[in-house]
Motif scaffolding. Structure first.
Motif, short mmCIF file in Angstrom:
data_model
loop_
_atom_site.label_atom_id
_atom_site.label_comp_id
_atom_site.label_asym_id
_atom_site.label_seq_id
_atom_site.Cartn_x
_atom_site.Cartn_y
_atom_site.Cartn_z
N TYR A 163 0.82 -1.20 0.00
CA TYR A 163 0.00 0.00 0.00
C TYR A 163 0.86 1.26 0.00
CZ TYR A 163 -4.16 -2.73 1.25
OH TYR A 163 -5.21 -3.61 1.25
N ARG A 218 -3.59 -12.40 2.91
CA ARG A 218 -4.96 -12.01 2.60
C ARG A 218 -5.17 -12.24 1.11
NH1 ARG A 218 -8.05 -7.25 4.03
NH2 ARG A 218 -9.51 -8.97 4.20
N HIS A 221 -7.77 -7.75 -2.56
CA HIS A 221 -9.01 -7.08 -2.15
C HIS A 221 -8.90 -5.58 -2.42
CE1 HIS A 221 -6.24 -6.95 1.26
NE2 HIS A 221 -6.79 -5.78 1.55
N HIS A 223 -10.49 -1.95 -0.76
CA HIS A 223 -11.22 -1.38 0.38
C HIS A 223 -12.10 -0.20 -0.03
CE1 HIS A 223 -8.66 -3.13 3.66
NE2 HIS A 223 -7.75 -3.16 2.71
FE FE Z 1 -6.07 -4.31 2.85
#
Ligand code: FE
Ligand code: DHB
Length: 309
Positions: A163, A218, A221, A223
């Motif tokens: 990120y 994870r 995805h 958000h």
């Molecule tokens: Fe995330």
């Protein structure tokens, strides 16, 4: 040592004094919660015969986790963030609310203040040669009425699962935007298909998961926060179908309602129409938000976020 060395009422009395329950000053709610948590902790230590070595190992672990700013990662990893969602779901149900898009965890990687635009946005800065993803849909009330002027605040990882902001190699606010829905409640963005996130190698979070025999992955995805005046804030994600970890998310964020179909566009005319020269992915996903209701638990959560530089 044997277990159960101390009587429960002795523990409760110790916890009460330690939490200041016998003092008129202080914050009553904090005292109530502290007394309960201390009681439960001491009972657990006594029942499980937690050794001094184990206890101090735990304290050292937490100290290091704090130094590395990892509590935001550990909380979802040990299911607590999902548990809070389940409580909020049930609280809403009891307040008579129904019909909204399923919520799921925020996670620790949101940054406030992403660039805002009307109707559509491009999230990626063109430096990541990932699969192009177009995502679009409508924000609606439970009644079906489209909501113009809703804000779709979207953030996701790059093809490395990282990120922006937390990954200093990415430009500021890369893969983070706020999109205001148009007059018919629609939003649309172009981005790149994210990869799944793995908790940082060598992190305290990873050490804990390993000790529990678990992984720290994870599924891919995206958000979202969806907000509109008069409506409850929706915190959710979509998960990318086909990901190896789709139903094995270490952060317990996947929900069946949040796995939209991923369309792969290979038709040359469509590719050309999209202004591209290679196949791309398309996701259609609508958000339904619920009206504020008296007695419903707050949907806006006060939570510290990292600040953009
Ligand atoms: Fe995330
Ligand atoms: C974590 C990371 C995420 O990207 C996310 O969405 C949720 C949790 C984590 O590291 O705990």
């Amino acid at each position: 040592m044997p277990a159960n060395l101390i009587k429960k009422d002795v523990i409760t009395a110790l916890a009460a004094r330690a939490a200041g329950l016998d003092q008129p000053q202080g914050n009553p709610r904090l005292k109530q919660v502290a007394a309960r948590l201390l009681t439960d902790l001491m009972v657990a230590i006594d029942e499980l015969d937690v050794t001094m070595d184990e206890f101090w190992c735990g304290i050292a672990y937490l100290t290091q986790a704090g130094k590395q700013n990892e509590f935001g990662l550990i909380v979802p990893g040990v299911v607590l963030e999902h548990f809070l969602d389940l409580r909020l779901d049930e609280g809403e149900r009891r307040a008579g609310l129904a019909g909204g898009t399923a919520r799921t965890i925020e996670g620790p990687l949101y940054i406030a203040g992403a660039p805002i635009s009307k109707g559509e946005a491009r999230l990626d800065d063109g430096t990541d040669d990932g699969e192009v993803l177009f995502m679009e849909g409508q924000v609606r009330a439970v009644s079906g009425e489209p909501i113009a002027g809703a804000i779709v605040d979207v953030w996701h990882a790059n093809t490395m699962g990282n990120y922006s902001h937390f990954d200093p190699t990415q430009a500021s606010f890369n893969l983070r935007r706020r999109i205001e829905t148009d007059e018919v409640g629609r939003y649309r963005f172009r981005s790149i298909m994210p990869s799944g996130y793995a908790c940082p190698p060598g992190s305290q979070t990873e050490k804990l998961l390993q000790a529990m025999g678990r992984h720290g992955n994870r599924p891919a995805h995206v958000h979202f926060f969806v907000t509109a005046p008069g409506y409850r804030k929706l915190t959710t994600q979509i998960n990318i179908d086909g990901d190896k970890y789709l139903h094995d998310d270490f952060a317990f964020g996947t929900r069946d309602e949040l796995i939209p179909r991923v369309e792969r566009i290979t038709d040359a005319a469509e590719i050309h129409k999209a202004g591209l020269n290679k196949p791309f992915a398309r996701i259609q996903f609508d958000f339904t938000v619920t009206k504020e209701a008296a007695g419903a638990p707050a949907s806006i959560v006060a939570r510290e976020h990292a600040e953009a530089a």
